[in-house]
Every structure is written in C-alpha cells, then in structure tokens.
Design a protein around this motif. Structure first.
Motif, PDB file in Angstrom:
ATOM      1  N   LEU A  30      -2.114   7.063  11.022  1.00  0.00           N
ATOM      2  CA  LEU A  30      -1.313   8.176  10.292  1.00  0.00           C
ATOM      3  C   LEU A  30      -0.902   8.969  11.455  1.00  0.00           C
ATOM      4  O   LEU A  30       0.442   9.542  10.964  1.00  0.00           O
ATOM      5  CB  LEU A  30      -1.952   8.949   8.763  1.00  0.00           C
ATOM      6  CG  LEU A  30      -2.477   7.450   7.420  1.00  0.00           C
ATOM      7  CD1 LEU A  30      -3.125   8.867   6.490  1.00  0.00           C
ATOM      8  CD2 LEU A  30      -0.834   7.228   7.678  1.00  0.00           C
TER       9      LEU A  30
ATOM     10  N   ASP B 235      -0.080   5.625  -0.213  1.00  0.00           N
ATOM     11  CA  ASP B 235      -1.012   6.740   0.255  1.00  0.00           C
ATOM     12  C   ASP B 235      -1.747   6.985  -1.006  1.00  0.00           C
ATOM     13  O   ASP B 235      -3.022   7.289  -0.555  1.00  0.00           O
ATOM     14  CB  ASP B 235       0.061   8.103   0.193  1.00  0.00           C
ATOM     15  CG  ASP B 235       0.657   8.558   1.582  1.00  0.00           C
ATOM     16  OD1 ASP B 235       0.951   7.715   2.209  1.00  0.00           O
ATOM     17  OD2 ASP B 235       1.837   9.361   1.195  1.00  0.00           O
TER      18      ASP B 235
ATOM     19  N   SER C 172       2.379   0.865  10.305  1.00  0.00           N
ATOM     20  CA  SER C 172       2.741   2.167   8.493  1.00  0.00           C
ATOM     21  C   SER C 172       1.979   1.638   7.424  1.00  0.00           C
ATOM     22  O   SER C 172       1.683   0.441   7.694  1.00  0.00           O
ATOM     23  CB  SER C 172       4.067   2.147   8.793  1.00  0.00           C
ATOM     24  OG  SER C 172       4.907   1.159   8.123  1.00  0.00           O
ATOM     25  N   LEU C 173       1.109   2.633   6.937  1.00  0.00           N
ATOM     26  CA  LEU C 173       0.183   1.953   6.031  1.00  0.00           C
ATOM     27  C   LEU C 173       1.247   1.311   4.562  1.00  0.00           C
ATOM     28  O   LEU C 173       0.422   0.397   4.131  1.00  0.00           O
ATOM     29  CB  LEU C 173       0.236   3.584   4.669  1.00  0.00           C
ATOM     30  CG  LEU C 173      -0.528   3.103   3.310  1.00  0.00           C
ATOM     31  CD1 LEU C 173      -1.877   3.110   4.361  1.00  0.00           C
ATOM     32  CD2 LEU C 173      -0.699   4.916   2.896  1.00  0.00           C
ATOM     33  N   SER C 174       2.881   0.956   4.414  1.00  0.00           N
ATOM     34  CA  SER C 174       3.146   0.127   4.727  1.00  0.00           C
ATOM     35  C   SER C 174       3.112  -1.286   4.035  1.00  0.00           C
ATOM     36  O   SER C 174       3.316  -2.175   4.018  1.00  0.00           O
ATOM     37  CB  SER C 174       4.827   0.850   4.184  1.00  0.00           C
ATOM     38  OG  SER C 174       5.417   0.648   4.683  1.00  0.00           O
TER      39      SER C 174
ATOM     40  N   ALA D 115       1.015  -1.053   0.139  1.00  0.00           N
ATOM     41  CA  ALA D 115      -0.014  -0.210   0.004  1.00  0.00           C
ATOM     42  C   ALA D 115       1.027   1.335  -0.023  1.00  0.00           C
ATOM     43  O   ALA D 115       2.146   1.503   0.562  1.00  0.00           O
ATOM     44  CB  ALA D 115      -0.564   0.222   1.213  1.00  0.00           C
TER      45      ALA D 115
ATOM     46  N   VAL E   3      -4.906   4.426  -0.164  1.00  0.00           N
ATOM     47  CA  VAL E   3      -6.040   5.093   1.286  1.00  0.00           C
ATOM     48  C   VAL E   3      -7.409   5.067   0.667  1.00  0.00           C
ATOM     49  O   VAL E   3      -7.958   4.237   1.607  1.00  0.00           O
ATOM     50  CB  VAL E   3      -5.360   6.161   1.789  1.00  0.00           C
ATOM     51  CG1 VAL E   3      -6.739   6.741   3.561  1.00  0.00           C
ATOM     52  CG2 VAL E   3      -3.953   5.907   2.821  1.00  0.00           C
TER      53      VAL E   3
ATOM     54  N   PHE F  56      -7.702   4.558   9.577  1.00  0.00           N
ATOM     55  CA  PHE F  56      -6.729   5.071   9.219  1.00  0.00           C
ATOM     56  C   PHE F  56      -6.289   6.565   9.058  1.00  0.00           C
ATOM     57  O   PHE F  56      -4.923   6.721   9.390  1.00  0.00           O
ATOM     58  CB  PHE F  56      -6.527   5.221   7.451  1.00  0.00           C
ATOM     59  CG  PHE F  56      -6.326   4.091   6.956  1.00  0.00           C
ATOM     60  CD1 PHE F  56      -5.122   3.284   6.684  1.00  0.00           C
ATOM     61  CD2 PHE F  56      -8.034   3.460   6.550  1.00  0.00           C
ATOM     62  CE1 PHE F  56      -5.643   1.662   5.856  1.00  0.00           C
ATOM     63  CE2 PHE F  56      -7.189   1.664   6.594  1.00  0.00           C
ATOM     64  CZ  PHE F  56      -6.835   1.416   6.642  1.00  0.00           C
TER      65      PHE F  56
END
Length: 359
Positions: free
Chosen positions: A201, A172, A211-213, A170, A175, A197
């Motif tokens: 964040l 940005d 984290s998002l990654s 994933a 999202v 989310f």
C-alpha cells in the motif's frame, strides 16, 4: 578477455539493457525477455534486495555479462527466510566460450556467506544454460535438481465446468482477512513469498504496478478459502517476439483469427510484444483444484486479461485445475545452487510453490 567484475550501479542501466537486447531466448519462435525502460524496475520485483553484478570489458566498457543473486523473503520450513534467487544471467555473444563465466561465478562465491545457497529456475529448452552453469564444471557451483515446473499461458477456461466458491475482488475492508489468511496458510508451502501489505500500500518497488484490487478472494459463505491475483507487468517487463519460424509467419494470422472468435492471446508481428498478465499469490485451502479453477475463471473474465501466465510444480495437486483450459505450456527445472554441498536435506518436504510473477 580483460574485464572488470563488480556490483552494478544505476549508471550501468543503459549498458545492461543493451546486453539484454542482444541475448534472446533460443527456440523455434525467437523470444526476448526484456525489462524496458529500466533493468532495475524489473529486477526490483524479483528480489526485495537486489544484488546485481556486471562484467564490463576493459577495452570498450561494454557490459559482457550480468546476473542477479538478490534476496527475497520466502517461507522455508514454515519460517520467513531471506533466500537468494539466482536469475537473469546474460552473457554477450562475444564472451561465450571464454573463461568469463567461470570468473564471474568465482567472484560470486566470495559474496555468499559460508553454507549459503540459492534457488534458480532454468527452462528445459535452454540448452546453453544447461551446458554451462548447470554442467557441474570445476569452479562453478553445483546445481541440485529440486523438482520440475510447468508454466502455462491460459487463454480460456473449459466450458460447462462452473462450480466452486464465490470469488470477489479485494477491497480495503478485506485486508485484515487477507493478512490472516496468508499468515496461517503461507508457511505450509515451501518458497511461498512473504507478502507485506503495508509495503504494498505504501508503493514499495517490490510491488511495482500491483494494487489491492488485483487480488481475488474465494469464499464459501463468509469463510475465506483461497486467494490469487493478476499482475500487469508490461510497464517494466516484456516478452518480445523477434522472429517466427521461416515460412510459418502465416500461422500468426490463423492463430489471431481463432483468438478473435474464441478469445485469448493475439500474436504480434515480429518485433512486437505479447500481451498477458501474471498470476501471483495463489494460495487455496487444501490445495484444492476446484478453488483454483474458480479463481482462474474469475480472473480470465476481466476484459483487460487477454491471457494469464501461471505455473505449478509438477508435484502440486493445485496444478490439476488447468486441465481443459486453452493454453500453451512450457517446462522448467528448479535447482538449489550451492558451493558448499547439497542443501536439499535442509528442507522438510513441504509442498513447493513457484511465484511465476517473480521469476
């Protein structure tokens, strides 16, 4: 045994950690599930709203018991609900056999609202818990069975079975699609956690270390068909190997040699910690094992993933995806805990989900 039972504060942290170190999980391999450097760092990812209770001895102020009955938002019958999750019950060896446990649960009964109930998970091999809190003794809440869970520590996928959707990490830009996917799909699974989310964040403690990654997305063309993530929790939750069975320590070396050749988890010397990551937010179209398999394979390809802890209710068809993986499996039982009658009739039969990263 004279003691004071009250809500825990930050000043109790060190004494709680001391109790955790004294209360390993019994079994052939002696393990302890720890939460260094702070008990509250680990508890904050299990519950968005902690409700930790301690019993401290009147004579030496030692923490004799701790339990968390905090709340977290999950979907029940398709609607977000702040549900209590009863977990991490620890009882000091000197308090076992006393009436402390009964006193603790009587105190907790006064905290719950009328008709309020909790969920919990107990390892099948945890005979002590089954014989105490799960026994149905007078004064304790009733534990209503609500399905069996099998957790797996995955080391490597089977060879030759590489089909399914494309999987990406994933970014940005993903999202909006992630939010929409979870908004549409999560309500169909009982107990699926509500993910925010914006809070992730912003660095909310509920998403500590995430984290998002860490999210992986499965695609068929431009259509999102699944999501899953891996979570490195070693900075605040650890599984420590305290001792191997007498005379069988040599097996660790044989296992590690095999892991070096084929990949997978390596066993530390006694006193060391296991190195693995936790699966989270697994949600795929039609609970399709093929999509789950594609996500698991992609996660296990990462160099920083020596092994991956996963879990499924035994009734979940998505769990078929782990067939053929090199793995170690462990059984647990899920319960609904109530002082006010059986809550199972309140649930509409949707397929249950277990978030192993938040157990």
């Amino acid at each position: 045994m004279r003691c004071v039972i009250r809500p825990a504060t930050a000043e109790d942290d060190g004494a709680i950690l001391s109790l955790v170190r004294q209360t390993p999980q019994p079994g052939r391999v002696l393990l302890n599930f720890e939460c260094e450097p702070s008990y509250f760092h680990g508890s904050s990812i299990s519950c968005q709203q902690d409700d930790v209770w301690v019993a401290r001895a009147a004579d030496d102020n030692q923490v004799l018991a701790v339990v968390n009955i905090g709340r977290r938002q999950v979907y029940l019958n398709g609607t977000p609900v702040a549900l209590r999750y009863a977990h991490d019950l620890r009882l000091a060896p000197r308090a076992r056999g006393s009436r402390l446990l009964l006193r603790l649960f009587r105190e907790l009964e006064t905290v719950l609202a009328p008709g309020e109930w909790m969920s919990t998970v107990i390892l099948r091999d945890n005979e002590l818990s089954m014989a105490t809190v799960g026994s149905g003794r007078a004064g304790l809440p009733t534990y209503y069975p609500h399905g069996d869970i099998t957790t797996h520590l995955l080391f490597a996928p089977p060879r030759g079975r590489q089909h399914g959707p494309r999987v990406t990490r994933a970014t940005d830009a993903d999202v909006p699609a992630l939010r929409e996917w979870l908004r549409e799909q999560a309500p169909r699974r009982q107990f699926f956690p509500v993910y925010r989310f914006n809070a992730l964040l912003a660095g909310s403690p509920y998403y500590r270390g995430l984290s998002l990654s860490d999210f992986f997305l499965a695609w068929r063309g431009r259509h999102l068909v699944g999501v899953a993530g891996c979570w490195n929790q070693k900075g605040f939750k650890q599984t420590r190997v305290l001792a191997y069975p007498t005379g069988l320590g040599w097996l660790r070396h044989a296992w590690n040699l095999n892991s070096r050749l084929r990949g997978g988890l390596r066993l530390p010397p006694a006193g060391g910690t296991l190195d693995y990551l936790m699966l989270h937010t697994l949600l795929v179209e039609d609970d399709d094992p093929v999509i789950v398999d594609a996500l698991l394979r992609r996660i296990l390809e990462q160099r920083d993933v020596p092994a991956l802890s996963t879990g499924f209710f035994d009734s979940d068809p998505a769990g078929e995806a782990v067939q053929g993986y090199r793995r170690q499996s462990l059984g647990s039982r899920h319960y609904l805990v109530s002082y006010d009658g059986d809550p199972r009739d309140q649930l509409d039969g949707r397929l249950p989900y277990v978030e192993v990263a938040r157990l």
